[in-house]
Design a protein around this motif. Structure first.
Motif, short mmCIF file in Angstrom:
data_model
loop_
_atom_site.label_atom_id
_atom_site.label_comp_id
_atom_site.label_asym_id
_atom_site.label_seq_id
_atom_site.Cartn_x
_atom_site.Cartn_y
_atom_site.Cartn_z
N ASP A 61 26.96 -7.03 -26.07
CA ASP A 61 25.55 -6.75 -25.77
C ASP A 61 24.99 -7.87 -24.89
OD1 ASP A 61 22.85 -6.20 -25.75
OD2 ASP A 61 22.58 -6.41 -27.91
N PRO A 62 24.50 -7.54 -23.68
CA PRO A 62 23.99 -8.58 -22.79
C PRO A 62 22.60 -9.09 -23.16
CG PRO A 62 23.74 -6.46 -21.75
CD PRO A 62 24.47 -6.23 -23.06
N ALA A 85 19.18 -9.43 -21.32
CA ALA A 85 18.86 -8.08 -20.85
C ALA A 85 18.56 -7.17 -22.04
CB ALA A 85 20.02 -7.51 -20.04
N ASP A 86 17.63 -6.24 -21.81
CA ASP A 86 17.27 -5.30 -22.88
C ASP A 86 17.42 -3.85 -22.47
OD1 ASP A 86 15.13 -4.69 -21.26
OD2 ASP A 86 13.61 -5.51 -22.60
N GLY A 87 18.09 -3.58 -21.39
CA GLY A 87 18.28 -2.21 -20.93
C GLY A 87 17.46 -1.88 -19.70
N THR A 88 16.18 -2.20 -19.71
CA THR A 88 15.33 -1.91 -18.55
C THR A 88 14.97 -3.14 -17.74
OG1 THR A 88 13.31 -2.09 -19.87
CG2 THR A 88 14.31 0.10 -19.69
N THR A 120 24.99 -4.06 -11.86
CA THR A 120 25.96 -3.80 -12.92
C THR A 120 25.26 -3.34 -14.19
OG1 THR A 120 27.47 -5.43 -11.98
CG2 THR A 120 27.85 -4.78 -14.27
N LEU A 121 24.21 -4.05 -14.60
CA LEU A 121 23.50 -3.67 -15.82
C LEU A 121 22.50 -2.54 -15.57
CD1 LEU A 121 22.88 -7.16 -17.44
CD2 LEU A 121 24.75 -5.55 -17.89
N GLY A 122 22.09 -2.36 -14.33
CA GLY A 122 21.18 -1.28 -13.98
C GLY A 122 19.74 -1.49 -14.41
N VAL A 123 19.32 -2.76 -14.56
CA VAL A 123 17.94 -3.01 -14.95
C VAL A 123 17.00 -2.71 -13.78
CG1 VAL A 123 18.61 -4.73 -16.68
CG2 VAL A 123 17.99 -5.48 -14.37
#
Length: 166
Positions: A61-62, A85-88, A120-123
């Motif tokens: 989990d980042p 990071a939290d997804g968004t 990469t994470l798409g935030v």
């Protein structure tokens, strides 16, 4: 996925691990390094925080990943970098040893972390906070395409920066 190895030119972001303990302690014991972040901490507190950071960096989990910032030519450790990071959205931060500050390494690391967050994470956005008197970080944020966010911070002596994907 755990924190990956990231590189750009002769700068390398290597996932934090046991070999970085001395670097972590050195950074957190330096009044010059910590002056814009928080108070210097004692060695036991720094060791405890370092152990926690290593465990979280090994997580898939980042939410909290930390890297050692290193140069490959010449080979030398320069500091640590953080991405949460939290997804968004993601937040980035960095501590560099005084001898590495103002030499372009921070710009390279911020660009690498920002690109990783977006591509990469798409935030949708990457943010950073800084002490209000950290002129070097302010200039770095401006050069890196971040905009100052004019909203109240929890700490009035801090500034917030944001860069939107696009």
């Amino acid at each position: 996925m755990t924190a990956p190895l990231l590189a750009e030119g002769s700068m390398c972001l290597r996932p934090l691990d046991a070999r970085d303990e001395d670097l972590y302690l050195r950074l957190h014991a330096s009044a010059q390094t910590m002056r814009h972040v928080s108070a210097v901490v004692d060695a036991d507190t720094a060791r405890s925080r370092f152990s926690a950071a290593c465990r979280m960096t090994q997580s898939p989990d980042p939410a909290y990943w930390m890297w050692a910032v290193s140069m490959t030519d010449p080979a030398d450790d320069a500091g640590i970098a953080l991405l949460m990071a939290d997804g968004t959205s993601a937040e980035i931060g960095m501590l560099l040893l005084p001898e590495w500050q103002g030499r372009g390494l921070g710009t390279c690391a911020v660009r690498t972390l920002t690109d990783y967050g977006f591509n990469t994470l798409g935030v949708a956005r990457v943010e950073s906070r800084q002490g209000a008197h950290n002129v070097g970080w302010e200039r770095l944020m401006e050069r890196s395409g971040f905009q100052r966010v004019e909203e109240a911070m929890v700490r009035p002596d801090w500034l917030r920066w944001r860069r939107e994907r696009g």
